[in-house]
Design a protein around this motif. Structure first.
Motif, PDB file in Angstrom:
ATOM      1  N   ALA A 519       0.822  -1.222   0.000  1.00  0.00           N
ATOM      2  CA  ALA A 519       0.000   0.000   0.000  1.00  0.00           C
ATOM      3  C   ALA A 519       0.849   1.263   0.000  1.00  0.00           C
ATOM      4  O   ALA A 519       0.456   2.287  -0.573  1.00  0.00           O
ATOM      5  CB  ALA A 519      -0.938  -0.017   1.210  1.00  0.00           C
ATOM      6  N   ARG A 520       2.017   1.228   0.632  1.00  0.00           N
ATOM      7  CA  ARG A 520       2.854   2.420   0.717  1.00  0.00           C
ATOM      8  C   ARG A 520       4.010   2.402  -0.286  1.00  0.00           C
ATOM      9  O   ARG A 520       4.814   3.338  -0.316  1.00  0.00           O
ATOM     10  CB  ARG A 520       3.425   2.550   2.132  1.00  0.00           C
ATOM     11  N   ALA A 521       4.108   1.337  -1.058  1.00  0.00           N
ATOM     12  CA  ALA A 521       5.203   1.214  -2.012  1.00  0.00           C
ATOM     13  C   ALA A 521       4.756   1.611  -3.411  1.00  0.00           C
ATOM     14  O   ALA A 521       3.566   1.810  -3.679  1.00  0.00           O
ATOM     15  CB  ALA A 521       5.731  -0.229  -2.025  1.00  0.00           C
ATOM     16  N   THR A 522       5.717   1.745  -4.289  1.00  0.00           N
ATOM     17  CA  THR A 522       5.446   2.011  -5.703  1.00  0.00           C
ATOM     18  C   THR A 522       5.409   0.678  -6.436  1.00  0.00           C
ATOM     19  O   THR A 522       6.341  -0.123  -6.320  1.00  0.00           O
ATOM     20  CB  THR A 522       6.544   2.906  -6.308  1.00  0.00           C
ATOM     21  N   VAL A 523       4.351   0.443  -7.173  1.00  0.00           N
ATOM     22  CA  VAL A 523       4.179  -0.826  -7.877  1.00  0.00           C
ATOM     23  C   VAL A 523       4.021  -0.542  -9.374  1.00  0.00           C
ATOM     24  O   VAL A 523       3.185   0.271  -9.777  1.00  0.00           O
ATOM     25  CB  VAL A 523       2.947  -1.598  -7.360  1.00  0.00           C
ATOM     26  N   VAL A 524       4.859  -1.215 -10.162  1.00  0.00           N
ATOM     27  CA  VAL A 524       4.757  -1.124 -11.623  1.00  0.00           C
ATOM     28  C   VAL A 524       4.553  -2.538 -12.149  1.00  0.00           C
ATOM     29  O   VAL A 524       5.339  -3.438 -11.855  1.00  0.00           O
ATOM     30  CB  VAL A 524       6.026  -0.502 -12.250  1.00  0.00           C
ATOM     31  N   ILE A 525       3.484  -2.729 -12.914  1.00  0.00           N
ATOM     32  CA  ILE A 525       3.125  -4.052 -13.406  1.00  0.00           C
ATOM     33  C   ILE A 525       3.116  -4.049 -14.930  1.00  0.00           C
ATOM     34  O   ILE A 525       2.491  -3.182 -15.554  1.00  0.00           O
ATOM     35  CB  ILE A 525       1.740  -4.492 -12.888  1.00  0.00           C
ATOM     36  N   VAL A 526       3.821  -4.987 -15.508  1.00  0.00           N
ATOM     37  CA  VAL A 526       3.713  -5.264 -16.943  1.00  0.00           C
ATOM     38  C   VAL A 526       2.864  -6.509 -17.087  1.00  0.00           C
ATOM     39  O   VAL A 526       3.128  -7.521 -16.418  1.00  0.00           O
ATOM     40  CB  VAL A 526       5.098  -5.480 -17.584  1.00  0.00           C
ATOM     41  N   ALA A 527       1.849  -6.443 -17.920  1.00  0.00           N
ATOM     42  CA  ALA A 527       0.969  -7.596 -18.064  1.00  0.00           C
ATOM     43  C   ALA A 527       0.363  -7.633 -19.454  1.00  0.00           C
ATOM     44  O   ALA A 527       0.182  -6.591 -20.109  1.00  0.00           O
ATOM     45  CB  ALA A 527      -0.138  -7.574 -17.011  1.00  0.00           C
ATOM     46  N   GLN A 528       0.046  -8.847 -19.886  1.00  0.00           N
ATOM     47  CA  GLN A 528      -0.687  -9.032 -21.137  1.00  0.00           C
ATOM     48  C   GLN A 528      -2.177  -9.200 -20.845  1.00  0.00           C
ATOM     49  O   GLN A 528      -3.011  -8.908 -21.692  1.00  0.00           O
ATOM     50  CB  GLN A 528      -0.175 -10.295 -21.859  1.00  0.00           C
ATOM     51  N   ARG A 529      -2.483  -9.658 -19.637  1.00  0.00           N
ATOM     52  CA  ARG A 529      -3.862  -9.943 -19.258  1.00  0.00           C
ATOM     53  C   ARG A 529      -4.520  -8.659 -18.747  1.00  0.00           C
ATOM     54  O   ARG A 529      -4.073  -8.071 -17.766  1.00  0.00           O
ATOM     55  CB  ARG A 529      -3.874 -11.018 -18.188  1.00  0.00           C
ATOM     56  N   VAL A 530      -5.571  -8.229 -19.407  1.00  0.00           N
ATOM     57  CA  VAL A 530      -6.246  -6.963 -19.066  1.00  0.00           C
ATOM     58  C   VAL A 530      -6.806  -7.006 -17.658  1.00  0.00           C
ATOM     59  O   VAL A 530      -6.755  -6.008 -16.919  1.00  0.00           O
ATOM     60  CB  VAL A 530      -7.351  -6.654 -20.089  1.00  0.00           C
ATOM     61  N   SER A 531      -7.330  -8.160 -17.253  1.00  0.00           N
ATOM     62  CA  SER A 531      -7.926  -8.256 -15.924  1.00  0.00           C
ATOM     63  C   SER A 531      -6.909  -7.981 -14.823  1.00  0.00           C
ATOM     64  O   SER A 531      -7.280  -7.578 -13.712  1.00  0.00           O
ATOM     65  CB  SER A 531      -8.533  -9.648 -15.725  1.00  0.00           C
ATOM     66  N   THR A 532      -5.627  -8.185 -15.107  1.00  0.00           N
ATOM     67  CA  THR A 532      -4.579  -7.973 -14.105  1.00  0.00           C
ATOM     68  C   THR A 532      -4.339  -6.492 -13.855  1.00  0.00           C
ATOM     69  O   THR A 532      -3.997  -6.094 -12.740  1.00  0.00           O
ATOM     70  CB  THR A 532      -3.265  -8.650 -14.561  1.00  0.00           C
ATOM     71  N   ILE A 533      -4.546  -5.663 -14.868  1.00  0.00           N
ATOM     72  CA  ILE A 533      -4.133  -4.253 -14.742  1.00  0.00           C
ATOM     73  C   ILE A 533      -5.299  -3.251 -14.849  1.00  0.00           C
ATOM     74  O   ILE A 533      -5.071  -2.049 -14.743  1.00  0.00           O
ATOM     75  CB  ILE A 533      -3.065  -3.925 -15.813  1.00  0.00           C
ATOM     76  N   ARG A 534      -6.507  -3.725 -15.049  1.00  0.00           N
ATOM     77  CA  ARG A 534      -7.592  -2.788 -15.301  1.00  0.00           C
ATOM     78  C   ARG A 534      -7.894  -1.887 -14.111  1.00  0.00           C
ATOM     79  O   ARG A 534      -8.423  -0.784 -14.275  1.00  0.00           O
ATOM     80  CB  ARG A 534      -8.864  -3.537 -15.720  1.00  0.00           C
ATOM     81  N   ASP A 535      -7.576  -2.325 -12.885  1.00  0.00           N
ATOM     82  CA  ASP A 535      -7.830  -1.508 -11.697  1.00  0.00           C
ATOM     83  C   ASP A 535      -6.644  -0.657 -11.288  1.00  0.00           C
ATOM     84  O   ASP A 535      -6.651  -0.041 -10.213  1.00  0.00           O
ATOM     85  CB  ASP A 535      -8.227  -2.421 -10.518  1.00  0.00           C
ATOM     86  N   ALA A 536      -5.615  -0.595 -12.105  1.00  0.00           N
ATOM     87  CA  ALA A 536      -4.421   0.192 -11.778  1.00  0.00           C
ATOM     88  C   ALA A 536      -4.755   1.679 -11.736  1.00  0.00           C
ATOM     89  O   ALA A 536      -5.663   2.163 -12.422  1.00  0.00           O
ATOM     90  CB  ALA A 536      -3.330  -0.075 -12.807  1.00  0.00           C
ATOM     91  N   ASP A 537      -4.009   2.433 -10.923  1.00  0.00           N
ATOM     92  CA  ASP A 537      -4.220   3.882 -10.832  1.00  0.00           C
ATOM     93  C   ASP A 537      -3.852   4.580 -12.137  1.00  0.00           C
ATOM     94  O   ASP A 537      -4.423   5.619 -12.478  1.00  0.00           O
ATOM     95  CB  ASP A 537      -3.364   4.463  -9.697  1.00  0.00           C
ATOM     96  N   ARG A 538      -2.891   4.003 -12.844  1.00  0.00           N
ATOM     97  CA  ARG A 538      -2.458   4.605 -14.099  1.00  0.00           C
ATOM     98  C   ARG A 538      -2.017   3.492 -15.034  1.00  0.00           C
ATOM     99  O   ARG A 538      -1.278   2.600 -14.635  1.00  0.00           O
ATOM    100  CB  ARG A 538      -1.298   5.570 -13.857  1.00  0.00           C
ATOM    101  N   ILE A 539      -2.484   3.547 -16.267  1.00  0.00           N
ATOM    102  CA  ILE A 539      -2.113   2.549 -17.271  1.00  0.00           C
ATOM    103  C   ILE A 539      -1.380   3.259 -18.402  1.00  0.00           C
ATOM    104  O   ILE A 539      -1.844   4.280 -18.913  1.00  0.00           O
ATOM    105  CB  ILE A 539      -3.352   1.810 -17.822  1.00  0.00           C
ATOM    106  N   ILE A 540      -0.222   2.726 -18.757  1.00  0.00           N
ATOM    107  CA  ILE A 540       0.577   3.288 -19.840  1.00  0.00           C
ATOM    108  C   ILE A 540       0.549   2.301 -20.997  1.00  0.00           C
ATOM    109  O   ILE A 540       0.841   1.114 -20.827  1.00  0.00           O
ATOM    110  CB  ILE A 540       2.023   3.551 -19.387  1.00  0.00           C
ATOM    111  N   VAL A 541       0.190   2.796 -22.176  1.00  0.00           N
ATOM    112  CA  VAL A 541       0.070   1.946 -23.358  1.00  0.00           C
ATOM    113  C   VAL A 541       1.297   2.170 -24.244  1.00  0.00           C
ATOM    114  O   VAL A 541       1.596   3.300 -24.644  1.00  0.00           O
ATOM    115  CB  VAL A 541      -1.216   2.266 -24.145  1.00  0.00           C
ATOM    116  N   LEU A 542       2.016   1.079 -24.523  1.00  0.00           N
ATOM    117  CA  LEU A 542       3.187   1.136 -25.403  1.00  0.00           C
ATOM    118  C   LEU A 542       2.844   0.526 -26.754  1.00  0.00           C
ATOM    119  O   LEU A 542       2.147  -0.498 -26.839  1.00  0.00           O
ATOM    120  CB  LEU A 542       4.362   0.362 -24.802  1.00  0.00           C
ATOM    121  N   ASP A 543       3.362   1.150 -27.801  1.00  0.00           N
ATOM    122  CA  ASP A 543       3.192   0.608 -29.146  1.00  0.00           C
ATOM    123  C   ASP A 543       4.450   0.919 -29.945  1.00  0.00           C
ATOM    124  O   ASP A 543       4.792   2.092 -30.153  1.00  0.00           O
ATOM    125  CB  ASP A 543       1.962   1.222 -29.821  1.00  0.00           C
ATOM    126  N   GLU A 544       5.173  -0.143 -30.335  1.00  0.00           N
ATOM    127  CA  GLU A 544       6.427  -0.011 -31.081  1.00  0.00           C
ATOM    128  C   GLU A 544       7.413   0.919 -30.381  1.00  0.00           C
ATOM    129  O   GLU A 544       8.062   1.760 -30.998  1.00  0.00           O
ATOM    130  CB  GLU A 544       6.153   0.491 -32.506  1.00  0.00           C
TER     131      GLU A 544
END
Length: 577
Positions: A519-544
């Motif tokens: 809760a007090r740490a910084t968490v960065v998640i890379v995922a292919q599964r949308v259900s894993t990251i859909r509740d994230a505070d911020r989502i960054i989309v990469l393309d090429e």
């Protein structure tokens, strides 16, 4: 390269080497003195029937022989210890250098080649040094001393030596000259065998799944045959060397006996002198043979030294800071500014002007198609490799200026392919925090949803783990890797698609437990599964390699076509909403 390497690593052992040279000088001198004593006994004792003379000088021969044996034992002992110490030091240096390499340098050499250079190549140099100390030091002394002592027995007969020594030198040099490129090729093909074997052991399940046993057998047979062919070629040259030397030896012995018999018949030489001359001839030839044996090893050792020196002289692209920052004021703030990254020789960069901000207490997710640079971006933070341009900042400080130990404590990465070391569950969990208690280990396992299956193991925390974690499933490896990171308790957690092997229920339970734990740490998640990251505070989309969108799930669904396409490839419109 060989001389350079030996000069550098033998420098600390100057005193033992000096003692070794003294021992070799004494034992070689004793060896050279024995035929002269034998000649005196024959000429003045046996021929004249003087038993007292025989006993007196026989006792001297016994004392000289004992001194020779003692000095030889001392020389071999010191030589073996020094050669072993040299091998230890070179292996340690290569290992330390490889440990400092980034993923870029490891990929350039390849793991099989690095293993061969650290083991087999070092062993070849160690063997050369050992043989040099036991043979090569005494060979020139024996050869020169033998010539001098032979001249002392009979000068005219010594003319045979003028023909023998040059012929031996020319024959040996011609053979050795052809062996050097073969030894280089041998080491390269040994790398190939190691690489193929490593691939087949690591990819055993894939081979069996596709029933490619026959194909892989053919690959190994081809690599093995190539190594065998070059080994046979060097073996033929080595086999040619010794008969060549022995032919010269036998012909020269016949010549000495022939001309010596005429000298004795004319009264210009005594029988004992001829016996001593033959002994000195054999000693000279033996010294040449010892040198020949060394010359066989030198070309291969030179190749090995070049390969080792190549590793030692390769600088890591991830350079430790000269004046590192050892303390951070803030806690857990991560920022990437205009980051570019390009692999060596690549036409296009993997990442282009990437910006990212991740704050304590928030979860930042990164998503994108395969090959968009997600794992590469995460690898920049713990300095698996450095940015080609731009900056990666932890708490406002460029990671390139941070003390590596501080960076490792602050940032922890759970890689896409989790790796467990041979040992036990406990030793793996304590990898980042050796002082962690059993209670802390069980708590980390509980958060990582691994407590139940570890409790089910016969020895619990002391249950054995095979190299690479091959005795547990993929999902269990991922959960143990996450637990290992939780035990470390860093300020920044990086999860590189670390939930891919988990079922949906375990994934959801793990993310819920992680949310409370971090809760007090910084968490960065890379995922292919949308259900894993859909509740994230911020989502960054990469393309090429570029950031094409930043926001929450709903914001991106409404305004970002790339993200919407990824989501709808996994969920229905209703599920996405």
């Amino acid at each position: 390269m060989l001389i350079k390497l030996l000069r550098a690593y033998l420098a600390p052992y100057k005193k033992p080497l000096a003692v070794l040279v003294v021992f070799q000088l004494l034992q070689t001198s004793a060896t050279l003195y024995l035929p002269t004593l034998n000649a005196d006994i024959i000429d003045h004792g046996v021929v004249e029937g003087d038993t007292g003379y025989i006993l007196q000088y026989g006792g001297v021969m016994l004392v000289v022989s004992i001194a020779q044996v003692v000095c030889n034992i001392g020389a071999v002992y010191i030589g073996a210890r020094t050669a072993s110490a040299l091998g230890r030091d070179v292996r340690a240096s290569v290992f330390d250098r490889v440990q400092s390499f980034s993923s870029r340098e490891v990929g350039r050499f390849g793991a099989p080649s690095l293993i061969t250079r650290t083991t087999n190549d070092v062993q070849q140099i160690q063997m050369l040094v050992l043989m040099s100390f036991t043979l090569m030091v005494s060979a020139p002394i024996m050869c020169i001393g033998g010539v001098v002592m032979a001249l002392g027995q009979d000068v005219p007969l010594s003319a045979v030596l003028l023909a023998v020594v040059p012929v031996l030198g020319i024959a040996v040099s011609l053979i050795v000259r052809r062996m050097r490129p073969l030894f280089r090729l041998m080491q390269t093909r040994l790398d190939t065998v190691n690489r193929v074997l490593r691939e087949q052991i690591t990819g055993n399940r894939v081979i069996r799944a596709f029933v490619r046993d026959g194909y892989e057998e053919g690959r190994f047979r081809g690599a093995n045959t190539e190594l065998t062919d070059v080994t046979l070629s060097t073996g033929r040259l080595m086999a040619l060397m010794f008969p060549t030397v022995m032919t010269v030896v036998n012909v020269s012995s016949i010549a000495v006996v022939w001309f010596g018999a005429h000298r004795i018949d004319s009264g210009g030489m005594e029988i004992g002198a001829l016996t001593a001359f033959l002994a000195y001839l054999m000693q000279i030839v033996m010294s040449v043979m010892m040198a020949t044996f060394m010359f066989i090893m030198v070309p291969r050792a030179e190749v090995c030294a070049e390969r080792i020196q190549e590793v030692l002289e390769t600088d890591s692209s991830v350079v430790p800071p000269i004046d590192p920052v050892r303390e951070l004021r803030a806690h857990g703030h991560l920022e990437v500014r205009g980051a570019d990254f390009r692999y060596p020789g690549a036409e296009e960069p993997v990442l282009r002007s990437v910006d990212l901000v991740a704050r304590p207490g928030e979860t930042t997710a990164i998503i994108g198609s395969t090959g968009s640079g997600k794992s590469t971006l995460l690898g920049l933070v713990p300095r698996l490799f450095d940015v080609s341009d731009g900056q990666v900042l932890v708490d406002g400080t460029d990671v390139r200026t941070l003390d590596p130990v501080l960076l490792a404590k602050t940032v922890s990465l759970v890689p896409q392919k989790p790796y467990l070391f041979s040992g036990t569950v406990a030793t793996n969990l304590r990898y980042g925090n050796p002082d962690a208690t059993d209670e802390e280990l069980w708590h980390a396992l509980e958060v990582a949803q691994a407590k139940k299956f570890v409790e089910g193991l016969e020895d619990g925390l002391d249950a054995p783990i095979a190299q690479g974690g091959t005795n547990v499933s993929g999902g269990q490896r991922q959960r143990l890797s996450i637990a290992r990171t939780l035990v470390q308790q860093p300020e920044i957690y990086l999860f590189d698609d670390s939930f891919s092997a988990l079922d949906y229920a375990t994934d959801a339970a793990l993310r819920a437990a992680l949310l409370r734990e971090t809760a007090r740490a910084t968490v960065v998640i890379v995922a292919q599964r949308v259900s894993t990251i859909r509740d994230a505070d911020r989502i960054i989309v990469l393309d090429e390699g570029r950031v094409v969108g930043t926001g929450t799930h709903h914001e991106l669904m409404d305004g970002n076509d790339t993200y919407r396409e990824i989501v709808l490839s996994q969920l229905t419109e209703a599920e996405a909403a």
